[in-house]
Design a protein around this motif. Structure first.
Motif, short mmCIF file in Angstrom:
data_model
loop_
_atom_site.label_atom_id
_atom_site.label_comp_id
_atom_site.label_asym_id
_atom_site.label_seq_id
_atom_site.Cartn_x
_atom_site.Cartn_y
_atom_site.Cartn_z
N LEU A 115 0.84 -1.09 0.17
CA LEU A 115 -0.31 -0.01 -0.08
C LEU A 115 0.41 1.54 -0.44
N GLY A 116 0.68 1.83 -0.77
CA GLY A 116 1.56 3.46 -0.62
C GLY A 116 -0.07 4.73 -0.85
N ILE A 117 0.44 5.27 -0.02
CA ILE A 117 -0.27 7.13 -0.32
C ILE A 117 1.12 8.30 -0.15
N ILE A 118 -0.09 8.89 -1.46
CA ILE A 118 0.55 10.29 -1.62
C ILE A 118 -0.70 11.57 -1.16
N ASN A 119 -0.29 12.08 -0.15
CA ASN A 119 -1.90 13.10 0.31
C ASN A 119 -1.27 14.30 -0.08
N GLN A 120 -1.53 15.37 -0.44
CA GLN A 120 -1.70 16.53 -0.67
C GLN A 120 -2.55 16.96 0.26
N PRO A 121 -1.73 17.95 1.27
CA PRO A 121 -2.95 18.10 2.69
C PRO A 121 -3.67 19.71 2.27
N ILE A 122 -3.08 20.36 1.39
CA ILE A 122 -3.97 21.39 1.23
C ILE A 122 -5.13 21.60 -0.28
N THR A 123 -4.60 21.06 -1.14
CA THR A 123 -5.13 20.78 -1.93
C THR A 123 -6.08 19.48 -2.21
N GLY A 124 -6.09 18.58 -0.94
CA GLY A 124 -7.12 17.30 -1.46
C GLY A 124 -6.63 16.37 -1.97
N GLU A 125 -5.99 16.23 -2.83
CA GLU A 125 -5.20 15.09 -3.59
C GLU A 125 -4.77 14.43 -3.14
N ARG A 126 -5.12 12.89 -3.45
CA ARG A 126 -4.72 11.73 -2.58
C ARG A 126 -4.47 10.85 -4.17
N TRP A 127 -3.46 10.51 -4.37
CA TRP A 127 -2.75 8.81 -4.57
C TRP A 127 -2.94 7.61 -3.66
N VAL A 128 -3.53 7.22 -4.26
CA VAL A 128 -3.47 5.77 -3.23
C VAL A 128 -2.64 4.27 -4.43
N GLY A 129 -1.83 3.36 -3.92
CA GLY A 129 -1.51 2.34 -5.59
C GLY A 129 -1.93 0.89 -3.96
N THR A 130 -2.50 0.07 -4.38
CA THR A 130 -2.28 -0.65 -3.37
C THR A 130 -2.81 -1.97 -4.29
N GLY A 131 -3.13 -2.87 -4.55
CA GLY A 131 -2.71 -4.49 -5.66
C GLY A 131 -2.39 -3.89 -6.90
N GLY A 132 -3.30 -4.33 -7.92
CA GLY A 132 -3.11 -3.85 -9.12
C GLY A 132 -3.72 -2.03 -9.92
N MET A 133 -3.82 -1.93 -8.63
CA MET A 133 -4.60 0.02 -9.34
C MET A 133 -3.95 0.82 -8.15
N ALA A 134 -3.46 2.06 -9.33
CA ALA A 134 -3.76 2.58 -8.61
C ALA A 134 -4.76 4.37 -9.21
N THR A 135 -5.07 4.97 -7.74
CA THR A 135 -6.13 6.05 -7.95
C THR A 135 -5.42 7.33 -7.37
N LEU A 136 -5.82 8.69 -8.06
CA LEU A 136 -6.01 10.26 -7.97
C LEU A 136 -7.47 10.57 -7.61
N GLY A 137 -7.92 10.63 -6.02
CA GLY A 137 -9.53 11.16 -5.97
C GLY A 137 -10.00 9.96 -6.39
N GLY A 138 -9.62 8.38 -5.94
CA GLY A 138 -10.39 7.08 -6.49
C GLY A 138 -10.73 7.21 -7.81
N GLU A 139 -10.48 7.85 -8.79
CA GLU A 139 -10.32 7.45 -10.19
C GLU A 139 -8.66 6.39 -10.71
N ALA A 140 -8.82 5.84 -11.07
CA ALA A 140 -7.72 5.35 -12.03
C ALA A 140 -7.05 5.78 -12.99
N ILE A 141 -5.55 5.60 -12.39
CA ILE A 141 -5.15 6.76 -13.54
C ILE A 141 -3.86 5.11 -13.73
N ARG A 142 -3.19 6.19 -14.67
CA ARG A 142 -2.05 4.79 -16.01
C ARG A 142 -0.85 6.48 -16.03
#
Length: 260
Positions: A115-142
């Motif tokens: 599991l990996g998380i990068i969270n920008q506290p001011i803008t609210g942007e949150r990247w999450v990586g777990t398993g086979g999916m990476a997301t930004l704000g809950g939307e899949a990214i590539r």
């Protein structure tokens, strides 16, 4: 094969990112004291209080889990599950009022980041990586589909981290790409996963700098190794790191870094 991230751990990670953001936000763009650590890097009350908050949450929910943090060291590092915390990655940006910083959280299972998380506290942007999916704000990214160095965008966090031989190798790569940008720290890894950045090259960085980024970049389609092309294993520090949007760019970048 990586062990799946337990849902309860993912929920805790999100709660920790939220809690750390609540600690950090009141200090942003305020004239707070800046202390120097033993390695001369800056640290603030926001760094310390955010990590302390996250550690307290781990202790409350998973007291048998290990913790490795930038500000308060390590405990139970031989545990099956170990959290790696960087409350503010990019403190120099934070104290300068720049948005190029974030809170980083990783969870390791027997040394493998699940599991990996990068969270920008001011803008609210949150990247999450777990398993086979990476997301930004809950939307899949590539990651980017650009495959040639002359079209690639290269980032690094700090040129002062490069010794002279590595600086020369980095300069050769910088001369081969479309353009280069500096001083974005974890935010650059998020942009790489999102497809805006193609290459991220680092030197002399720590586990809390890099391990939270690995599940995000890899799940988004990127490749992560050292400058010799070897996969990164769990370690407390890394002499060199190369993150690339895809295999073609990774091979092209390695060719420059290795022949210089």
């Amino acid at each position: 094969m990586n062990h799946a991230c337990p849902p309860a751990c993912l929920a805790l990670a999100h709660a920790m990112a939220d809690a750390a953001a609540q600690v950090i936000r009141p200090h942003f763009r305020k004239r707070i004291a800046i202390d120097a650590k033993a390695d001369s890097s800056p640290v603030t009350i926001a760094d310390r209080d955010a990590e302390a908050t996250m550690r307290q949450m781990i202790e409350a929910h998973f007291p048998d889990h290990g913790i490795r943090g930038e500000e308060f060291g390590s405990c139970r590092t031989d545990a099956e599950w170990v959290w790696v915390l960087d409350p503010i990655d990019g403190t120099k940006s934070f104290v300068s009022g720049s948005l190029a910083f974030g809170t980083q959280i990783a969870l390791l299972h027997r040394g493998e980041p699940v599991l990996g998380i990068i969270n920008q506290p001011i803008t609210g942007e949150r990247w999450v990586g777990t398993g086979g999916m990476a997301t930004l704000g809950g939307e899949a990214i590539r990651t980017s589909e650009r495959t040639t160095l002359d079209q690639a965008i290269l980032y690094t966090s700090a040129l002062e981290q490069f010794d002279r031989p590595r600086h020369d190798r980095f300069s050769a790569l910088a001369a081969s790409v479309r353009f280069t940008r500096l001083s974005h720290d974890c935010y650059a890894a998020g942009l790489l996963a999102l497809g805006g950045v193609d290459l991220l090259v680092e030197s002399d960085v720590f586990d809390y700098d890099i391990l939270p980024q690995l599940p995000i970049v890899k799940a988004a389609g990127g490749v992560v190794t050292d400058w010799g092309g070897e996969p990164l294993k769990d370690a407390r520090s890394y002499a060199t790191v190369l993150m690339a949007a895809n295999g073609d760019l990774h091979r092209a970048a390695l060719d420059v870094l290795c022949r210089t």
